[in-house]
Design a protein around this motif. Structure first.
Motif, PDB file in Angstrom:
ATOM      1  N   ALA A   7      39.966  27.788  45.981  1.00 59.90           N
ATOM      2  CA  ALA A   7      40.530  27.972  44.804  1.00 59.90           C
ATOM      3  C   ALA A   7      41.698  28.796  44.849  1.00 59.90           C
ATOM      4  O   ALA A   7      42.922  28.836  44.147  1.00 59.90           O
ATOM      5  CB  ALA A   7      39.363  28.502  44.023  1.00 59.90           C
ATOM      6  N   MET A   8      41.712  30.014  45.683  1.00 54.29           N
ATOM      7  CA  MET A   8      42.678  30.983  45.645  1.00 54.29           C
ATOM      8  C   MET A   8      43.890  30.287  46.415  1.00 54.29           C
ATOM      9  O   MET A   8      45.060  30.593  45.793  1.00 54.29           O
ATOM     10  CB  MET A   8      42.157  32.235  46.435  1.00 54.29           C
ATOM     11  CG  MET A   8      43.167  33.361  46.365  1.00 54.29           C
ATOM     12  SD  MET A   8      43.699  33.970  44.584  1.00 54.29           S
ATOM     13  CE  MET A   8      42.364  34.768  44.214  1.00 54.29           C
ATOM     14  N   VAL A   9      43.650  29.392  47.462  1.00 52.54           N
ATOM     15  CA  VAL A   9      44.833  28.865  47.898  1.00 52.54           C
ATOM     16  C   VAL A   9      45.669  27.978  47.069  1.00 52.54           C
ATOM     17  O   VAL A   9      46.968  27.825  46.915  1.00 52.54           O
ATOM     18  CB  VAL A   9      44.265  28.005  49.245  1.00 52.54           C
ATOM     19  CG1 VAL A   9      45.504  27.063  49.492  1.00 52.54           C
ATOM     20  CG2 VAL A   9      44.053  28.941  50.256  1.00 52.54           C
ATOM     21  N   VAL A  59      34.854  39.173  48.436  1.00 56.01           N
ATOM     22  CA  VAL A  59      35.461  37.882  47.955  1.00 56.01           C
ATOM     23  C   VAL A  59      35.064  37.490  46.614  1.00 56.01           C
ATOM     24  O   VAL A  59      36.098  37.179  45.657  1.00 56.01           O
ATOM     25  CB  VAL A  59      34.993  36.750  48.918  1.00 56.01           C
ATOM     26  CG1 VAL A  59      35.527  35.426  48.420  1.00 56.01           C
ATOM     27  CG2 VAL A  59      35.435  37.070  50.424  1.00 56.01           C
ATOM     28  N   ILE A  60      33.881  37.372  46.165  1.00 61.08           N
ATOM     29  CA  ILE A  60      33.447  36.647  45.049  1.00 61.08           C
ATOM     30  C   ILE A  60      34.008  37.157  43.693  1.00 61.08           C
ATOM     31  O   ILE A  60      34.693  36.355  43.026  1.00 61.08           O
ATOM     32  CB  ILE A  60      31.888  36.258  45.025  1.00 61.08           C
ATOM     33  CG1 ILE A  60      31.377  35.598  46.060  1.00 61.08           C
ATOM     34  CG2 ILE A  60      31.533  35.768  43.545  1.00 61.08           C
ATOM     35  CD1 ILE A  60      29.899  35.843  46.524  1.00 61.08           C
ATOM     36  N   GLN A  61      33.781  38.340  43.349  1.00 61.67           N
ATOM     37  CA  GLN A  61      34.259  38.718  41.891  1.00 61.67           C
ATOM     38  C   GLN A  61      35.597  38.998  42.111  1.00 61.67           C
ATOM     39  O   GLN A  61      36.321  38.520  41.152  1.00 61.67           O
ATOM     40  CB  GLN A  61      33.391  39.876  41.684  1.00 61.67           C
ATOM     41  CG  GLN A  61      31.954  39.561  41.780  1.00 61.67           C
ATOM     42  CD  GLN A  61      31.089  40.099  40.537  1.00 61.67           C
ATOM     43  OE1 GLN A  61      31.491  40.104  39.038  1.00 61.67           O
ATOM     44  NE2 GLN A  61      29.802  40.578  40.699  1.00 61.67           N
ATOM     45  N   PRO A  62      36.302  39.507  43.002  1.00 59.56           N
ATOM     46  CA  PRO A  62      37.790  39.807  42.853  1.00 59.56           C
ATOM     47  C   PRO A  62      38.579  38.379  42.644  1.00 59.56           C
ATOM     48  O   PRO A  62      39.401  38.355  42.013  1.00 59.56           O
ATOM     49  CB  PRO A  62      38.361  40.306  44.147  1.00 59.56           C
ATOM     50  CG  PRO A  62      36.836  41.293  44.568  1.00 59.56           C
ATOM     51  CD  PRO A  62      35.630  40.261  44.237  1.00 59.56           C
ATOM     52  N   MET A  63      38.151  37.505  43.411  1.00 59.96           N
ATOM     53  CA  MET A  63      38.938  36.225  43.491  1.00 59.96           C
ATOM     54  C   MET A  63      38.713  35.575  41.928  1.00 59.96           C
ATOM     55  O   MET A  63      39.287  35.058  41.450  1.00 59.96           O
ATOM     56  CB  MET A  63      38.547  35.435  44.616  1.00 59.96           C
ATOM     57  CG  MET A  63      39.252  35.903  45.971  1.00 59.96           C
ATOM     58  SD  MET A  63      39.243  34.760  47.239  1.00 59.96           S
ATOM     59  CE  MET A  63      40.180  35.648  48.541  1.00 59.96           C
ATOM     60  N   ASP A 121      40.485  37.142  39.249  1.00 59.44           N
ATOM     61  CA  ASP A 121      41.788  36.817  39.247  1.00 59.44           C
ATOM     62  C   ASP A 121      42.271  35.205  39.174  1.00 59.44           C
ATOM     63  O   ASP A 121      43.476  34.920  38.450  1.00 59.44           O
ATOM     64  CB  ASP A 121      42.546  37.390  40.543  1.00 59.44           C
ATOM     65  CG  ASP A 121      42.821  38.734  40.584  1.00 59.44           C
ATOM     66  OD1 ASP A 121      42.804  39.442  39.204  1.00 59.44           O
ATOM     67  OD2 ASP A 121      42.950  39.218  41.270  1.00 59.44           O
ATOM     68  N   VAL A 122      41.345  34.393  39.609  1.00 55.60           N
ATOM     69  CA  VAL A 122      41.590  32.932  39.189  1.00 55.60           C
ATOM     70  C   VAL A 122      41.346  32.613  37.881  1.00 55.60           C
ATOM     71  O   VAL A 122      42.347  31.889  37.495  1.00 55.60           O
ATOM     72  CB  VAL A 122      40.354  31.832  40.338  1.00 55.60           C
ATOM     73  CG1 VAL A 122      40.628  30.656  39.874  1.00 55.60           C
ATOM     74  CG2 VAL A 122      41.213  32.312  41.793  1.00 55.60           C
ATOM     75  N   VAL A 123      40.496  33.022  37.328  1.00 50.08           N
ATOM     76  CA  VAL A 123      40.324  32.528  35.938  1.00 50.08           C
ATOM     77  C   VAL A 123      41.444  33.243  34.975  1.00 50.08           C
ATOM     78  O   VAL A 123      41.876  32.665  34.273  1.00 50.08           O
ATOM     79  CB  VAL A 123      38.820  33.293  35.258  1.00 50.08           C
ATOM     80  CG1 VAL A 123      38.512  33.215  33.811  1.00 50.08           C
ATOM     81  CG2 VAL A 123      37.778  32.243  36.256  1.00 50.08           C
ATOM     82  N   ALA A 124      41.962  34.547  35.422  1.00 46.69           N
ATOM     83  CA  ALA A 124      42.904  35.154  34.548  1.00 46.69           C
ATOM     84  C   ALA A 124      44.358  34.312  34.689  1.00 46.69           C
ATOM     85  O   ALA A 124      44.971  34.210  33.610  1.00 46.69           O
ATOM     86  CB  ALA A 124      43.013  36.656  35.116  1.00 46.69           C
ATOM     87  N   PHE A 137      34.362  48.360  48.760  1.00 43.40           N
ATOM     88  CA  PHE A 137      34.612  48.485  47.140  1.00 43.40           C
ATOM     89  C   PHE A 137      35.733  48.112  46.573  1.00 43.40           C
ATOM     90  O   PHE A 137      36.349  48.465  45.566  1.00 43.40           O
ATOM     91  CB  PHE A 137      34.683  50.407  47.477  1.00 43.40           C
ATOM     92  CG  PHE A 137      33.216  50.903  47.697  1.00 43.40           C
ATOM     93  CD1 PHE A 137      32.557  51.083  46.966  1.00 43.40           C
ATOM     94  CD2 PHE A 137      33.288  51.143  49.063  1.00 43.40           C
ATOM     95  CE1 PHE A 137      31.130  51.651  47.131  1.00 43.40           C
ATOM     96  CE2 PHE A 137      31.934  51.789  49.362  1.00 43.40           C
ATOM     97  CZ  PHE A 137      31.057  51.994  48.566  1.00 43.40           C
ATOM     98  N   GLN A 138      36.266  46.897  47.098  1.00 43.29           N
ATOM     99  CA  GLN A 138      37.324  46.230  46.367  1.00 43.29           C
ATOM    100  C   GLN A 138      37.212  45.717  45.185  1.00 43.29           C
ATOM    101  O   GLN A 138      38.041  46.141  44.164  1.00 43.29           O
ATOM    102  CB  GLN A 138      37.562  44.692  47.161  1.00 43.29           C
ATOM    103  CG  GLN A 138      38.718  43.952  46.411  1.00 43.29           C
ATOM    104  CD  GLN A 138      39.337  42.861  47.129  1.00 43.29           C
ATOM    105  OE1 GLN A 138      40.278  42.494  46.935  1.00 43.29           O
ATOM    106  NE2 GLN A 138      38.346  42.063  47.945  1.00 43.29           N
ATOM    107  N   LEU A 139      36.110  45.523  44.626  1.00 43.68           N
ATOM    108  CA  LEU A 139      35.929  45.144  43.294  1.00 43.68           C
ATOM    109  C   LEU A 139      35.768  46.521  42.228  1.00 43.68           C
ATOM    110  O   LEU A 139      36.535  46.331  41.133  1.00 43.68           O
ATOM    111  CB  LEU A 139      34.455  44.492  42.890  1.00 43.68           C
ATOM    112  CG  LEU A 139      34.369  43.519  41.735  1.00 43.68           C
ATOM    113  CD1 LEU A 139      33.723  44.501  40.568  1.00 43.68           C
ATOM    114  CD2 LEU A 139      35.376  43.017  41.056  1.00 43.68           C
ATOM    115  N   LEU A 140      35.325  47.383  42.657  1.00 40.91           N
ATOM    116  CA  LEU A 140      35.667  48.752  42.108  1.00 40.91           C
ATOM    117  C   LEU A 140      36.938  49.159  42.002  1.00 40.91           C
ATOM    118  O   LEU A 140      37.504  49.625  40.628  1.00 40.91           O
ATOM    119  CB  LEU A 140      34.719  49.749  42.752  1.00 40.91           C
ATOM    120  CG  LEU A 140      34.728  51.246  42.054  1.00 40.91           C
ATOM    121  CD1 LEU A 140      34.302  50.908  40.752  1.00 40.91           C
ATOM    122  CD2 LEU A 140      33.851  52.279  43.070  1.00 40.91           C
TER     123      LEU A 140
END
Length: 380
Positions: free
Chosen positions: A158-160, A209-213, A216-219, A270-273
């Motif tokens: 999806a991100m690609v 991976v899961i929540q950050p992507m 941003d994909v939905v946004a 801690f990427q999502l935080l």
């Protein structure tokens, strides 16, 4: 350290980690210089892994407008290096041309590079020449030969496609985006956490991976789909809750639970935080400056251990120094650069409350110090 000092420490640390990668790649010498002895059977992927994961974390800082003085001079310099690096990575004539064709791993790191393009649409994506853009589109499309498994890999696809969309390629595949989003809606397990596929795992892949992507994909695509616009508040509410869980997992001494696979990505856990701080969706009861102090404790504790970097400044596997037994067989030197994802809040101006707010104890430290702290609660 106050907020100003902490920002300088974060920036110095990000550039300490990332400098060798970008400097080498801009000169088209990354394949010559990056150590590949660790799990050498994965060495063909190491260069794209190191570059893409670093770019994913550095992108918001490169995108930031309104900086002044020395930091702005650094930002301009590294933005230039990033553009040179993308050219070197995507140019088939470059000695540092990267591995996008092989099935499997290249999809993962093409997605992290794609995430950087989404996070820096002006400073990176918008500055690419037509030649480089064409090479990059071709490279990203080569990863389509990988059919992702029913896991976080769906979000890599999806991100690609999200990157192809912002690069202006009319051939982006909406189905790959929609399938990933809707499968993760089915895989939600409750209280802010998704399964990695249909099963739940005690690890940090909700943050790696899961929540950050997903956020941003939905946004990015909410203007294209009524369905995404409807899902976005739900996705953001869950991300907000999971960010709070991450903050509460940081112990008074800056350690955190070492659970699950890929823990040698260190503070990338801690990427999502960090993203919640960057995009201002922390829970109202969680002050941004408190998150800054918590993350600083994590970063400084890890970076204080000798052996984290080798004599030439390249990352080595482990959490506190060199601990190679903690690394799974799929991890090589390049994989470790996902730690850069913690630095997303450098994409906020120094005047933002995240940096300008007074020092605060994080939740676990307040409780350990005997303060009367409001109890935690699940997301209904």
């Amino acid at each position: 350290m106050n907020g100003k000092e902490q920002r300088k420490y974060w920036l110095d640390t990000m550039l300490l980690i990332g400098g060798p990668v970008l400097e080498a790649l801009a000169k088209r010498k990354l394949k010559e210089q990056l150590p590949t002895e660790f799990h050498s059977d994965r060495s063909q992927f190491a260069h794209l892994e190191a570059f893409a994961r670093l770019a994913c974390g550095m992108a918001p800082w490169l995108e930031l407008e309104g900086l002044e003085g020395e930091e702005e001079q650094l930002r301009v310099r590294y933005a230039g290096l990033m553009l040179e690096a993308i050219d070197a990575a995507a140019d088939p004539q470059s000695p540092d041309y990267m591995e996008f064709k092989t099935e499997g791993q290249p999809l993962v790191d093409a997605a992290f590079l794609a995430h950087a393009l989404v996070r820096a649409p002006k400073a990176i994506t918008g500055q690419l020449t037509e030649r480089v853009k064409g090479n990059l589109i071709t490279a990203l499309k080569q990863t389509r030969r990988t059919a992702p498994s029913g896991s976080n890999w769906l979000l890599f696809s999806a991100m690609v496609e999200a990157a192809l969309y912002i690069l202006g390629d009319p051939d982006y595949d909406r189905m790959r985006v929609g399938y990933a989003v809707h499968m993760f809606m089915d895989w939600y397990k409750g209280d802010g956490v998704y399964g990695d596929g249909k099963d739940f795992h005690w690890d940090y892949y909700n943050s790696f991976v899961i929540q950050p992507m997903l956020v941003d994909v939905v946004a990015l695509f909410e203007q294209e789909s009524v369905q995404y616009a409807a899902l976005k508040p739900l996705i953001m509410e869950r991300a907000q809750r999971y960010a709070s869980v991450l903050e509460r997992s940081i112990a008074p001494d800056g350690t955190y639970p070492f659970l699950g696979r890929s823990i040698v990505y260190r503070f990338g856990a801690f990427q999502l935080l960090s993203q919640a701080a960057l995009q201002h969706f922390l829970e109202e009861a969680l002050p941004p400056a408190q998150v800054r102090c918590a993350l600083t404790a994590v970063i400084s504790r890890i970076m204080s251990y000798p052996g984290t970097l080798d004599e030439n400044g390249w990352l080595r596997p482990g959490i506190y120094g060199y601990q190679p037994e903690l690394a799974e067989s799929y991890i090589n030197t390049g994989s470790l650069y996902l730690c850069a994802a913690v630095f997303l809040p450098l994409g906020l101006l120094p005047s933002d409350p995240f940096w300008a707010g007074e020092e605060l104890k994080w939740t676990a430290l307040r409780i350990a110090d005997g303060e009367n702290v409001m109890r935690d609660h699940a997301l209904e």
